[in-house]
Motif scaffolding. Structure first.
Motif, mmCIF file in Angstrom:
data_model
loop_
_atom_site.group_PDB
_atom_site.id
_atom_site.type_symbol
_atom_site.label_atom_id
_atom_site.label_comp_id
_atom_site.label_asym_id
_atom_site.label_seq_id
_atom_site.Cartn_x
_atom_site.Cartn_y
_atom_site.Cartn_z
ATOM 1 N N ARG A 1 43.092 50.766 45.625
ATOM 2 C CA ARG A 1 44.650 50.618 45.744
ATOM 3 C C ARG A 1 45.223 51.093 44.282
ATOM 4 N NH1 ARG A 1 46.477 46.942 49.869
ATOM 5 N NH2 ARG A 1 48.478 47.831 49.218
ATOM 6 N N HIS B 1 49.382 47.752 42.299
ATOM 7 C CA HIS B 1 48.551 46.358 43.130
ATOM 8 C C HIS B 1 47.371 45.872 42.262
ATOM 9 C CE1 HIS B 1 46.879 44.642 46.744
ATOM 10 N NE2 HIS B 1 45.523 45.192 46.496
ATOM 11 N N ARG B 2 46.499 46.539 41.836
ATOM 12 C CA ARG B 2 45.406 45.911 40.976
ATOM 13 C C ARG B 2 46.031 45.072 39.845
ATOM 14 N NH1 ARG B 2 41.769 50.817 39.200
ATOM 15 N NH2 ARG B 2 43.540 51.991 39.237
ATOM 16 N N ILE C 1 45.617 48.588 32.759
ATOM 17 C CA ILE C 1 44.786 49.440 33.750
ATOM 18 C C ILE C 1 44.861 50.789 33.550
ATOM 19 C CG2 ILE C 1 44.379 50.067 36.208
ATOM 20 C CD1 ILE C 1 45.298 47.023 36.716
ATOM 21 N N SER D 1 38.933 48.722 43.096
ATOM 22 C CA SER D 1 39.654 48.797 44.096
ATOM 23 C C SER D 1 40.318 50.191 44.512
ATOM 24 C CB SER D 1 40.912 47.797 43.947
ATOM 25 O OG SER D 1 41.704 47.825 44.912
ATOM 26 N N ARG E 1 45.788 41.461 40.842
ATOM 27 C CA ARG E 1 44.544 40.924 41.316
ATOM 28 C C ARG E 1 43.854 39.743 40.639
ATOM 29 N NH1 ARG E 1 42.058 43.517 45.952
ATOM 30 N NH2 ARG E 1 40.342 42.627 45.109
ATOM 31 N N THR F 1 38.839 44.099 41.114
ATOM 32 C CA THR F 1 40.084 44.936 40.365
ATOM 33 C C THR F 1 39.587 46.214 39.884
ATOM 34 O OG1 THR F 1 40.963 42.609 39.360
ATOM 35 C CG2 THR F 1 41.678 44.681 38.499
#
Length: 110
Positions: free
Chosen positions: A62, A66-67, A31, A60, A70, A57
């Motif tokens: 966040r 956190h992602r 990510i 988001s 997802r 995802t």
């Protein structure tokens, strides 16, 4: 494995938790490498995530950690994908410590 000196099955079960943490950390790195949400969205759709999962995802608000858990990331990068890329610690422990087999000659009579 040598560092932790784990030699029992109960102790080796901790390796599964470490493997799960490593997989999530690698998803977070993916990510982070995509930089922008639209690039991540396109990448996840190409990897097999549905557009809805990829959008959830990528867009988001966040953080990266956190992602990384997802549905879009876990669909695009399932555990089976990681199994082809690297060997888990638990699998290495199982190779180093094969189960003890009892010979056929040993019979207990009660």
């Amino acid at each position: 494995m040598g560092h932790f000196r784990i030699c029992t099955e109960e102790g080796a079960s901790e390796f599964r938790r470490h493997d799960a943490h490593l997989r999530r950390r690698l998803r977070a790195i993916i990510i982070h490498q995509k930089k922008r949400a639209r690039f991540l969205y396109r990448h996840l759709v190409k990897r097999g995530a549905s557009p809805r999962q990829a959008a959830g995802t990528a867009y988001s608000r966040r953080g990266i950690w956190h992602r990384s858990n997802r549905p879009g990331m876990t669909k695009a990068y399932p555990n089976t994908w990681f199994a082809t890329q690297w060997t888990s610690l638990y699998d290495l422990w199982c190779i180093a410590n094969p189960p003890v087999e009892v010979s056929d000659q040993l019979h207990l009579v009660f």
